[in-house]
Every structure is written in C-alpha cells, then in structure tokens.
Write an enzyme that holds these catalytic residues in place. Structure first.
Site, PDB file in Angstrom:
ATOM      1  N   ASN A 148      12.868   5.599   5.869  1.00  0.00           N
ATOM      2  CA  ASN A 148      13.057   5.023   4.776  1.00  0.00           C
ATOM      3  C   ASN A 148      13.476   5.888   3.479  1.00  0.00           C
ATOM      4  OD1 ASN A 148      13.183   3.386   2.436  1.00  0.00           O
ATOM      5  ND2 ASN A 148      11.290   2.426   2.856  1.00  0.00           N
ATOM      6  N   LYS A 194      14.002   5.582   0.361  1.00  0.00           N
ATOM      7  CA  LYS A 194      13.748   5.001  -0.527  1.00  0.00           C
ATOM      8  C   LYS A 194      14.772   5.419  -1.809  1.00  0.00           C
ATOM      9  CE  LYS A 194       8.997   4.586   0.793  1.00  0.00           C
ATOM     10  NZ  LYS A 194       7.599   4.591   0.693  1.00  0.00           N
ATOM     11  N   HIS A 232       9.569  -5.094   2.187  1.00  0.00           N
ATOM     12  CA  HIS A 232       8.866  -3.629   1.988  1.00  0.00           C
ATOM     13  C   HIS A 232       7.683  -3.982   0.802  1.00  0.00           C
ATOM     14  CE1 HIS A 232       7.828   0.445   0.749  1.00  0.00           C
ATOM     15  NE2 HIS A 232       7.913   0.802   2.092  1.00  0.00           N
ATOM     16  N   GLU A 237       6.936  -2.131  -1.649  1.00  0.00           N
ATOM     17  CA  GLU A 237       7.343  -1.874  -2.967  1.00  0.00           C
ATOM     18  C   GLU A 237       8.291  -2.950  -3.675  1.00  0.00           C
ATOM     19  OE1 GLU A 237       9.099   2.049  -1.760  1.00  0.00           O
ATOM     20  OE2 GLU A 237       6.873   2.665  -1.216  1.00  0.00           O
ATOM     21  N   GLU A 279       2.804  -2.158   7.801  1.00  0.00           N
ATOM     22  CA  GLU A 279       2.569  -0.994   6.723  1.00  0.00           C
ATOM     23  C   GLU A 279       1.440  -1.393   5.946  1.00  0.00           C
ATOM     24  OE1 GLU A 279       6.211   1.568   6.276  1.00  0.00           O
ATOM     25  OE2 GLU A 279       6.858  -0.177   4.758  1.00  0.00           O
ATOM     26  N   GLY A 286       2.753   6.381   1.103  1.00  0.00           N
ATOM     27  CA  GLY A 286       2.920   7.318   0.025  1.00  0.00           C
ATOM     28  C   GLY A 286       1.533   7.984  -0.549  1.00  0.00           C
ATOM     29  N   SER A 296       2.466   7.214   5.601  1.00  0.00           N
ATOM     30  CA  SER A 296       2.095   8.424   5.752  1.00  0.00           C
ATOM     31  C   SER A 296       2.259   9.002   7.151  1.00  0.00           C
ATOM     32  CB  SER A 296       0.652   8.722   5.084  1.00  0.00           C
ATOM     33  OG  SER A 296       0.835   8.495   3.697  1.00  0.00           O
TER      34      SER A 296
HETATM   35  P1  PGA Z   1       5.442   6.842   3.458  1.00  0.00           P
HETATM   36  O1  PGA Z   1       6.358   5.556   3.140  1.00  0.00           O
HETATM   37  O2  PGA Z   1       5.703   7.402   4.963  1.00  0.00           O
HETATM   38  O3  PGA Z   1       5.998   7.896   2.543  1.00  0.00           O
HETATM   39  O4  PGA Z   1       3.908   6.729   3.355  1.00  0.00           O
HETATM   40  C1  PGA Z   1       6.356   4.618   4.377  1.00  0.00           C
HETATM   41  C2  PGA Z   1       7.266   3.399   3.754  1.00  0.00           C
HETATM   42  O5  PGA Z   1       7.094   3.218   2.687  1.00  0.00           O
HETATM   43  O6  PGA Z   1       7.962   2.712   4.587  1.00  0.00           O
END
Ligand code: PGA
Length: 252
Positions: free
Chosen positions: A9, A11, A95, A97, A167, A173, A213
């Site tokens: 992803n 982003k 997601h 976010e 997740e 993140g 992560s």
């Molecule tokens: P990250 O993000 O690997 O940077 O923690 C994962 C995601 O949001 O899908």
C-alpha cells in the site's frame, strides 16, 4: 491450501515517474515468483500507467479507495467501473486511515465492497482495533462488528473475491508490529467468525493478511503462523529491496 498474498500500500507517496520506476524494478526482481500473489496499490494518478507497465506480469494493481457508484454527480470520486477501465484488479477498502481521518463507517465500506464485486474487482477489506479498544478488552467486539457490518449481504460465493486484512491500528506506521502470537490470535478469531457467518469452506479458503509495520525483519515469523496468509505492507513497500524480500518471505 491458501496461496499467500503480499500487497504493498503506497498510500500518498510517489509521482507517476517514481511509481513507474518502482513498479518496473519490482517487475524485474519478482518476475520468477509464482507461489505468492503480489499486489501493489499506487496513488490514483499513477494507477493507469503502472497497470499498463505491469500488464501481463505477475504483479496485480490495486486502488487504495473507491466510491460505490459507477458514475454521477460525485465530485472528486473514482468508481469501480473507472478502476476496471484502467486495468486495476483489486481495491483496498476500510483502511484505518480512511476510517479515522475521513470518518468512513462500516456501512459505507460495505457499499464500496459490493460495488467492487459488481464490477468483478477483488476487495481487500481492512479491519482492526485501536490501542484503546485493545487495552479496554473490546478487541473481539470491535473486530466482530467490523466484519459483520462490512460483509453484510455478501454471499459465500462472493467471498472468493474478498481478501481480509487484519491491521491493528496501533501497529500501523508505528514500527510496533503485533507479535506473531498476537497476530495469529486475531487471525484465528477472524477465521472462526467467517465459519459462523458463512461455512467451513469459506473460512478455510479466505486469505487473511496481516498489516502493521511489516518489514523484512519480521515477515518470516508472521508468515509462519497458521492463519496468516500474507501481509499488507505500507512503509516497507516503498523500497524495492525491502518489498522484494517481504515477497520472498521464508517459512521455517
Ligand atoms: P505500515 O502500514 O506497514 O507502514 O505500518 C500498513 C498499512 O497501513 O497498510
């Protein structure tokens, strides 16, 4: 036998030129991978060009979001129909976010999933609890509500085109990955829920990815867990070397 999936992803990162560069590097370095499905999700503006560059390769292209109507007066939105038109095969929905920053709720996410399925696109449906919910002992309730509402009125047959991504919000993140055991515990719980909502075949066949992560250093341990069928990778998917190593995870 669930074929593993490693999805990146991207982003809100990378121009069209940068996206093409990374996509082409991955296309070359991962050309020999046949035992794992690979998916990348660039920004909207790069999707068409990246899909063109990867056509016929072993890397599928996903959008990061969509709107659940084909066309109409929906300023600023992009529909499943248009994603299909430019060669996307998958789309991420739900997601954290989008849930947290844009206030998206399960009902809207469910509508997006159904609109994608209607266009024969595959859905990567994200769910996960916050730290507060986990510490407050609400993790299982939150996951149950998210799954039940997001998959409302979706049939067992349609589940072939749904990929789940667990997740935990506190791991996204932050560099703080769930431990192998924490992740496996949640995945096993989710598979049990699918069994109750659908049937044992659906529960057995649905791929459940872990996200939060994921890096070259922790992917092998996660992928060794029985109910972890792949990973959804954010930060580490932006570097060709790291993402390639994650795709080439090693299960002991
Ligand atoms: P990250 O993000 O690997 O940077 O923690 C994962 C995601 O949001 O899908």
């Amino acid at each position: 036998m669930r074929k593993p999936i490693i999805a990146g992803n991207w982003k809100l990162h990378k121009t069209v030129a940068e996206s093409l560069e990374l996509a082409n590097t991955l296309k070359t370095s991962l050309a020999g991978t046949t035992d794992t499905e690979i998916i990348i999700a660039p920004v909207f503006t790069a999707l068409g060009k990246v899909a063109e560059a990867l056509a016929g390769s072993n890397i599928a292209v996903a959008a990061q979001n969509c709107y659940p109507e084909a066309t109409g007066a929906f300023t600023g939105e992009v529909s499943p129909l248009l994603l299909k038109d430019i060669g996307c095969s998958h789309c991420i929905v739900g997601h954290s976010e989008r849930r947290q920053i844009f206030g998206e709720a399960d009902q809207f996410i469910n509508a997006k999933a159904k609109a994608l399925l209607a266009e024969n696109l595959k859905v990567i449906l994200c769910i996960g609890e916050t730290l507060e919910e986990r510490q407050g002992g609400k993790m299982y309730d939150v996951l149950t509500t998210q799954i039940k509402n997001s998959l409302k009125d979706i049939s067992a047959a349609d589940m072939q085109n749904i990929i789940l991504a667990y997740e935990p919000v506190w791991a996204i993140g932050t560099g703080q990955t769930a431990s192998d055991e924490q992740a496996e515990e949640a995945h096993a719980f989710l598979r049990g829920l699918l069994q109750g909502m659908f049937d044992p075949e659906v529960a057995e066949a649905t791929r459940i990815l872990y996200g939060g992560s994921v890096k070259p250093a922790n992917v092998d341990g996660l992928m060794a867990q029985e109910d972890i069928d792949g990973t959804l990778v954010g930060g580490a998917s932006l570097k060709a070397e790291d993402f390639s190593r994650i795709v080439q995870f090693k299960c002991s």
